[in-house]
Write a protein that holds these residues in place. Structure first.
Motif, short mmCIF file in Angstrom:
data_model
loop_
_atom_site.label_atom_id
_atom_site.label_comp_id
_atom_site.label_asym_id
_atom_site.label_seq_id
_atom_site.Cartn_x
_atom_site.Cartn_y
_atom_site.Cartn_z
N GLU A 163 0.81 -1.21 0.00
CA GLU A 163 0.00 0.00 0.00
C GLU A 163 0.85 1.27 0.00
O GLU A 163 0.38 2.32 -0.43
CB GLU A 163 -0.96 0.00 1.19
N GLY A 164 2.10 1.19 0.44
CA GLY A 164 2.97 2.36 0.41
C GLY A 164 4.03 2.31 -0.66
O GLY A 164 4.88 3.20 -0.76
N PHE A 165 3.98 1.26 -1.48
CA PHE A 165 5.01 0.99 -2.47
C PHE A 165 5.14 2.11 -3.52
O PHE A 165 6.24 2.61 -3.79
CB PHE A 165 4.71 -0.35 -3.13
N ALA A 166 4.03 2.52 -4.11
CA ALA A 166 4.08 3.52 -5.18
C ALA A 166 4.61 4.85 -4.66
O ALA A 166 5.46 5.49 -5.31
CB ALA A 166 2.70 3.69 -5.80
N GLN A 167 4.13 5.29 -3.51
CA GLN A 167 4.56 6.57 -2.97
C GLN A 167 6.04 6.53 -2.59
O GLN A 167 6.80 7.47 -2.88
CB GLN A 167 3.73 6.95 -1.75
N ALA A 168 6.48 5.45 -1.94
CA ALA A 168 7.88 5.33 -1.55
C ALA A 168 8.78 5.30 -2.79
O ALA A 168 9.85 5.93 -2.81
CB ALA A 168 8.10 4.07 -0.72
N ALA A 170 8.16 6.60 -5.77
CA ALA A 170 8.19 7.92 -6.41
C ALA A 170 9.10 8.88 -5.64
O ALA A 170 9.88 9.63 -6.24
CB ALA A 170 6.77 8.48 -6.50
N ARG A 171 9.01 8.86 -4.32
CA ARG A 171 9.86 9.76 -3.52
C ARG A 171 11.33 9.41 -3.68
O ARG A 171 12.17 10.30 -3.82
CB ARG A 171 9.47 9.67 -2.04
N LEU A 172 11.65 8.12 -3.68
CA LEU A 172 13.04 7.73 -3.82
C LEU A 172 13.57 8.06 -5.22
O LEU A 172 14.72 8.50 -5.37
CB LEU A 172 13.22 6.25 -3.52
N ALA A 173 12.73 7.88 -6.23
CA ALA A 173 13.14 8.22 -7.60
C ALA A 173 13.42 9.71 -7.72
O ALA A 173 14.42 10.11 -8.35
CB ALA A 173 12.06 7.80 -8.59
N ARG A 174 12.57 10.54 -7.14
CA ARG A 174 12.81 11.99 -7.18
C ARG A 174 14.10 12.35 -6.46
O ARG A 174 14.87 13.20 -6.92
CB ARG A 174 11.63 12.74 -6.55
N TYR A 175 14.32 11.71 -5.30
CA TYR A 175 15.55 11.99 -4.56
C TYR A 175 16.78 11.59 -5.37
O TYR A 175 17.74 12.35 -5.48
CB TYR A 175 15.54 11.24 -3.22
N ALA A 176 16.73 10.37 -5.95
CA ALA A 176 17.88 9.87 -6.71
C ALA A 176 18.18 10.74 -7.92
O ALA A 176 19.35 10.92 -8.30
CB ALA A 176 17.62 8.43 -7.15
N THR A 190 11.19 -7.52 -7.95
CA THR A 190 12.31 -6.71 -8.43
C THR A 190 11.91 -5.86 -9.63
O THR A 190 12.26 -4.68 -9.72
CB THR A 190 13.49 -7.61 -8.79
N GLY A 191 11.16 -6.46 -10.55
CA GLY A 191 10.79 -5.75 -11.77
C GLY A 191 9.94 -4.53 -11.51
O GLY A 191 10.17 -3.46 -12.09
N GLU A 192 8.95 -4.65 -10.62
CA GLU A 192 8.08 -3.50 -10.38
C GLU A 192 8.79 -2.41 -9.60
O GLU A 192 8.54 -1.22 -9.82
CB GLU A 192 6.80 -3.95 -9.67
N VAL A 193 9.70 -2.80 -8.72
CA VAL A 193 10.47 -1.79 -8.01
C VAL A 193 11.38 -1.04 -8.99
O VAL A 193 11.48 0.19 -8.95
CB VAL A 193 11.30 -2.43 -6.87
N ALA A 194 12.05 -1.76 -9.86
CA ALA A 194 12.93 -1.13 -10.86
C ALA A 194 12.14 -0.23 -11.79
O ALA A 194 12.60 0.86 -12.16
CB ALA A 194 13.66 -2.21 -11.65
N ARG A 195 10.94 -0.65 -12.15
CA ARG A 195 10.13 0.13 -13.09
C ARG A 195 9.72 1.47 -12.48
O ARG A 195 9.73 2.50 -13.17
CB ARG A 195 8.89 -0.68 -13.48
#
Length: 432
Positions: A357-362, A364-370, A402-407
């Motif tokens: 339930e928190g996967f998409a938000q986490a 997106a935030r990590l991608a923006r930070y990176a 792994t695939g959905e996290v990488a995507r």
């Protein structure tokens, strides 16, 4: 960049060198006492099985019994979601992953119990049970069917049972070595610790075993079980648990909260002994602060309400266990005890729902930070550490792929690990 600024300083280099020299002992102390999280997988639970009940098929049996419970009391995603109150978008993925987990890896951490769950037995009987546990765990490890983590809980270091506990540990470890060596996921649990000196005694015991068998120093670690008031607060008012971590001399891997022994020690009546009692919250908060940054992980306790009997009774027990597990996860207790195969469906349902339930938000935030992309939240290295740790824990238990996290993040697992275990300066240099 605009105008090139003239840079001037006032202090001689010797000032910084002097300060550095004065803080060198503190720097060394920080590195020794607070090495940070080890970056290894943490199991989501620990399953305790009495030494006389442990068998070659225990893990598979627990998985099959958990699947049978689902078939009988929640045969599809909709019925399971209705029992637990899962959101519509989580029902199918959580249910499918729970069933897959129970088929593939029903138990993440197994402890063969020679303490309360086993009780006092004739010496020869306990010797035989300890040797048998070693053989069965070694055989499972060789076949690749062992849980990621496994080991024993010995009797404690108090005088009446000390010799028996030491002998059981010796029989077990010696048996493992004779059966092919110590498995990578070996975990040992020392229960009912009241004084830091008992932790030091355990460290000396393991050191002696390593020396006897030519093992690498520090190869054997152990968990400290917090089950008494004295383990939280010493007679002089200091936090005993903090001293226990240091008394382990780097061998402590976890602090496990014992719900019922600790509650009884404080005089909590049986009807109110639970992991969400205020006494439990206080103990675990002290444990959590004492362990922070040390590399020692905190494990929540268990519920003794078993999901057995008619459907209504099973559903009520499932809702209780699910709620307690979700509550613990929100408080950063990522591991707990499970006492019955019927607890496995709700353990994994709670864990998987928490991460999905928190996967998409986490992500997106990590991608923006990176990518230094900014956004509506200004994240810092410490937050990136928490976000990546959240995703890694979700990957390790099977909640995420792994695939959905990488995507969603654009990051590899190695990238996530680099954020999750940053250098000390990367965190302390941030503004908050």
């Amino acid at each position: 960049m605009g105008q090139h600024e003239k840079v001037a300083t006032s202090l001689a280099d010797a000032v910084g060198e002097e300060i550095g020299a004065s803080l060198a002992p503190v720097d060394a102390e920080l590195e020794r006492l607070y090495p940070g999280d080890p970056g290894t997988r943490q199991p989501v639970h620990t399953v305790y099985v009495p030494g006389d009940a442990f068998a070659a098929d225990t893990v598979r049996s627990w998985g099959d019994r958990a699947l049978d419970a689902l078939d009988a009391h929640a045969p599809d995603a909709a019925s399971f979601a209705a029992v637990l109150g899962l959101a519509d978008d989580l029902a199918e993925p959580v249910y499918a992953r729970v069933r897959a987990k129970l088929e593939r890896e029903p138990v993440e951490d197994l402890r063969v119990d020679f303490e309360d769950g086993y009780g006092p037995r004739p010496d020869d009987e306990e010797d035989q049970a300890a040797a048998r546990a070693a053989r069965l765990l070694a055989e499972a490890s060789a076949r690749g069917t062992a849980p990621p983590y496994s080991g024993i809980r010995m009797k404690c270091m108090e005088a009446p049972v000390r010799a028996r506990g030491i002998r059981t540990l010796d029989v077990f470890l010696t048996g493992l070595l004779a059966s092919g060596g110590l498995p990578d996921g070996l975990v040992l649990t020392l229960p009912k610790v009241t004084y830091a000196e008992q932790v030091t005694a355990m460290a000396r015991l393991l050191e002696a075993f390593e020396r006897t068998h030519g093992l690498r120093p520090g190869r054997l670690g152990f968990e400290i079980q917090i089950e008494t008031s004295q383990a939280i607060l010493a007679a002089d008012g200091t936090a005993t648990v903090a001293r226990m971590i240091q008394a382990a001399e780097g061998r402590a891997t976890g602090l496990h909260y014992g719900t019922f022994d600790y509650s009884a020690c404080l005089g909590v009546s049986a009807a109110h002994q639970a992991s969400d009692h205020p006494a439990a919250d206080h103990a675990k908060a002290v444990m959590q602060v004492a362990a922070a940054g040390t590399g020692v992980r905190v494990c929540d306790g268990s519920t003794n309400v078993l999901p057995v009997g008619p459907a209504a009774q099973v559903h009520a027990a499932w809702r209780l266990h699910y709620g307690l597990t979700r509550r613990a996860l929100a408080r950063a207790y990522y591991q707990g005890w499970d006492m019955h195969p019927g607890h496995l469906p709700t353990r994994y349902a709670a864990v998987f729902a928490f991460y999905r339930e928190g996967f998409a938000q986490a992500s997106a935030r990590l991608a923006r930070y990176a990518n230094r992309a900014g956004g509506d939240v200004m994240d810092e290295p410490a937050t990136a550490k928490a976000l990546s740790g959240y995703l890694l824990r979700g990957l390790d238990c099977g909640a995420l792929d792994t695939g959905e996290v990488a995507r969603l993040t654009g990051l590899t697992r190695a990238d996530l690990e680099s954020f999750a275990v940053p250098r000390r300066g990367d965190l302390t240099a941030s503004s908050g």
